[in-house]
Motif scaffolding. Structure first.
Motif, PDB file in Angstrom:
ATOM      1  N   ILE A 248       0.850  -1.194   0.000  1.00 28.95           N
ATOM      2  CA  ILE A 248       0.000   0.000   0.000  1.00 28.95           C
ATOM      3  C   ILE A 248       0.889   1.248   0.000  1.00 28.95           C
ATOM      4  O   ILE A 248       1.767   1.371   0.846  1.00 28.95           O
ATOM      5  CB  ILE A 248      -0.909   0.025   1.242  1.00 28.95           C
ATOM      6  CG1 ILE A 248      -1.754  -1.237   1.345  1.00 28.95           C
ATOM      7  CG2 ILE A 248      -1.784   1.276   1.245  1.00 28.95           C
ATOM      8  CD1 ILE A 248      -2.861  -1.338   0.360  1.00 28.95           C
ATOM      9  N   PRO A 249       0.693   2.155  -0.935  1.00 27.32           N
ATOM     10  CA  PRO A 249       1.510   3.377  -0.971  1.00 27.32           C
ATOM     11  C   PRO A 249       1.334   4.165   0.327  1.00 27.32           C
ATOM     12  O   PRO A 249       0.260   4.126   0.927  1.00 27.32           O
ATOM     13  CB  PRO A 249       0.927   4.158  -2.156  1.00 27.32           C
ATOM     14  CG  PRO A 249       0.164   3.171  -2.958  1.00 27.32           C
ATOM     15  CD  PRO A 249      -0.311   2.128  -2.002  1.00 27.32           C
ATOM     16  N   SER A 250       2.380   4.862   0.727  1.00 23.92           N
ATOM     17  CA  SER A 250       2.311   5.570   1.999  1.00 23.92           C
ATOM     18  C   SER A 250       1.251   6.667   1.940  1.00 23.92           C
ATOM     19  O   SER A 250       1.073   7.327   0.911  1.00 23.92           O
ATOM     20  CB  SER A 250       3.674   6.149   2.360  1.00 23.92           C
ATOM     21  OG  SER A 250       3.824   7.415   1.776  1.00 23.92           O
ATOM     22  N   GLY A 251       0.554   6.823   3.026  1.00 20.15           N
ATOM     23  CA  GLY A 251      -0.508   7.824   3.087  1.00 20.15           C
ATOM     24  C   GLY A 251      -1.873   7.249   2.776  1.00 20.15           C
ATOM     25  O   GLY A 251      -2.893   7.834   3.111  1.00 20.15           O
ATOM     26  N   PHE A 252      -1.900   6.092   2.110  1.00 24.32           N
ATOM     27  CA  PHE A 252      -3.179   5.464   1.788  1.00 24.32           C
ATOM     28  C   PHE A 252      -3.688   4.686   3.000  1.00 24.32           C
ATOM     29  O   PHE A 252      -2.911   4.065   3.707  1.00 24.32           O
ATOM     30  CB  PHE A 252      -3.038   4.515   0.595  1.00 24.32           C
ATOM     31  CG  PHE A 252      -2.991   5.230  -0.737  1.00 24.32           C
ATOM     32  CD1 PHE A 252      -2.029   6.197  -0.990  1.00 24.32           C
ATOM     33  CD2 PHE A 252      -3.913   4.945  -1.734  1.00 24.32           C
ATOM     34  CE1 PHE A 252      -1.976   6.866  -2.217  1.00 24.32           C
ATOM     35  CE2 PHE A 252      -3.868   5.601  -2.955  1.00 24.32           C
ATOM     36  CZ  PHE A 252      -2.901   6.556  -3.197  1.00 24.32           C
ATOM     37  N   GLU A 253      -4.982   4.731   3.204  1.00 22.86           N
ATOM     38  CA  GLU A 253      -5.588   4.061   4.345  1.00 22.86           C
ATOM     39  C   GLU A 253      -6.538   2.970   3.867  1.00 22.86           C
ATOM     40  O   GLU A 253      -7.676   3.250   3.518  1.00 22.86           O
ATOM     41  CB  GLU A 253      -6.356   5.114   5.161  1.00 22.86           C
ATOM     42  CG  GLU A 253      -7.063   4.575   6.370  1.00 22.86           C
ATOM     43  CD  GLU A 253      -7.849   5.703   7.071  1.00 22.86           C
ATOM     44  OE1 GLU A 253      -7.990   5.631   8.284  1.00 22.86           O
ATOM     45  OE2 GLU A 253      -8.311   6.633   6.369  1.00 22.86           O
ATOM     46  N   PRO A 254      -6.062   1.739   3.844  1.00 25.68           N
ATOM     47  CA  PRO A 254      -6.923   0.650   3.372  1.00 25.68           C
ATOM     48  C   PRO A 254      -7.953   0.284   4.426  1.00 25.68           C
ATOM     49  O   PRO A 254      -7.643   0.213   5.603  1.00 25.68           O
ATOM     50  CB  PRO A 254      -5.944  -0.499   3.157  1.00 25.68           C
ATOM     51  CG  PRO A 254      -4.827  -0.227   4.100  1.00 25.68           C
ATOM     52  CD  PRO A 254      -4.733   1.266   4.252  1.00 25.68           C
ATOM     53  N   LEU A 255      -9.177   0.070   4.000  1.00 25.32           N
ATOM     54  CA  LEU A 255     -10.219  -0.319   4.948  1.00 25.32           C
ATOM     55  C   LEU A 255     -10.681  -1.741   4.708  1.00 25.32           C
ATOM     56  O   LEU A 255     -11.057  -2.441   5.616  1.00 25.32           O
ATOM     57  CB  LEU A 255     -11.407   0.635   4.841  1.00 25.32           C
ATOM     58  CG  LEU A 255     -11.127   2.059   5.322  1.00 25.32           C
ATOM     59  CD1 LEU A 255     -12.307   2.980   5.052  1.00 25.32           C
ATOM     60  CD2 LEU A 255     -10.782   2.059   6.808  1.00 25.32           C
TER      61      LEU A 255
END
Lengths: 143, 143
Positions: free
Chosen positions: A116-123
Motif C-alpha cells: 500500500i503506498p504511503s498515506g493510503f488508508e486501506p479499509l
DNA sequence: CTAGGTGCAAAAGGTTTGCGGTTAA
DNA sequence: TTAACCGCAAACCTTTTGCACCTAG
C-alpha cells in the motif's frame, strides 16, 4: 427462547445505532440458513416464505444494515447481482463462470503481500478468483 | 507511419479472430493516453472528440474486444461503473471511497497465497482494496 | 462476398429513492 | 414521542440487445 445469533444480531445492530427489526432478523436468518451466497433477489424470495409482505426495498435496507454493522460481507461479481455472505472470517471468493456458483476460499491475510503506498488508508480487502469449479470441469465433454 | 501500439493492437486483435477497426484503435488510444481508469462513459466522451459519431454501444463493444484479446483489464467497483485499465502487469487496485479515484497497486502474484480447492480451475485473480487515498486523508478536517 | 462491426434506440437488470404510514426504543 | 424503518412504486444508472446498414479481410 432467543437463540444466540438473535441476541448477537440485536446487540450488533444496536451497537452501531441501528434498530433490531423482525425483517432484519428474517434476512439474517435466511443468510445463516443456507450458505450459498444468495443475491438480494434470492434472499427476498426466501424471506417472503416467512414474511409474505416483505418488500425488495426492505431486503436491500436489511442487507445494508447487516453489512454496516459488520455481520455480512458483500461479494461483488462482475456485472451480476451482488451476493451476500455471513462468513466474516477473512476469506476470498471463487466465482464459477460456468454455473455461477460462488465458493469461499481460505487464504492468508492479503494485507502482508500488498504494497500500500504511503498515506493510503486501506479499509477493506477483497480477493476474488474466477474460473471453473470442480463440478463444471468434471462435466466437460472430452475433446 | 504506424506507431508500435497500433501494430500490436492489429496483431493482437487478429490473433483472436477479431477485426481491427478505427473505433477500436481510438478506444485503445484513449485508454493509453490518460491512465486514470476511466469508465465506459468517460472513454465514450473522450473518443467522441476524435470520432463524434461513435456510439456508446460501440465503445462497449470495443472495450469488450480489447478485454477479450488481452490488452485491457476490467476493474470492478461495487455498484459503480466498471473501469478500464490498459496495464496488463499483475497488479491490484485501490479504490478511494471518498473521491472515487482508482490507483494501481503493485503486488506479488496472489496465486501462491491462495488455497484453491482441488479440481478448481482458476482463470483470473482480482485483488481490490478500498479505503481512503493519501489526498483525501490529507484534506481531512482535524478534530 | 460475407461475417463481423457500427450506430441508434429501446429494453433489461440491479439497485436506489421518495413518500405516506408504522414501530422500536 | 419520534427518529428510524417499512412497503410500494417509480426512477436511476449501467449495460445489453435488436436491427438495418457498413466494412475489413
Amino acid at each position: 427462547m432467543r437463540t444466540s445469533w438473535e441476541q448477537k444480531l440485536d446487540q450488533t445492530l444496536t451497537k452501531v445505532g441501528l434498530r433490531s427489526t423482525s425483517q432484519r432478523q428474517i434476512v439474517y436468518s435466511v443468510l445463516l440458513d443456507v450458505r450459498d451466497h444468495p443475491t438480494a433477489e434470492t434472499v427476498f424470495l426466501r424471506a417472503k416464505q416467512a414474511v409474505p409482505e416483505i418488500s425488495m426495498a426492505t431486503v436491500y435496507n436489511c442487507l445494508d444494515a447487516l453489512v454496516k454493522c459488520g455481520l455480512v460481507t458483500q461479494v461483488n461479481i462482475h456485472r451480476a447481482a451482488t451476493r451476500f455472505c455471513p462468513n466474516m472470517q477473512e476469506h476470498g471468493h471463487f466465482y464459477c463462470d460456468e454455473c455461477g456458483k460462488v465458493f469461499d476460499i481460505s487464504m492468508a491475510s492479503p494485507a502482508g503481500m500488498i504494497n500500500i503506498p504511503s498515506g493510503f488508508e486501506p479499509l477493506q480487502y477483497e480477493v476474488s478468483i474466477s474460473g471453473r469449479c470442480a463440478d463444471c470441469r468434471d462435466w466437460e465433454i472430452p475433446g
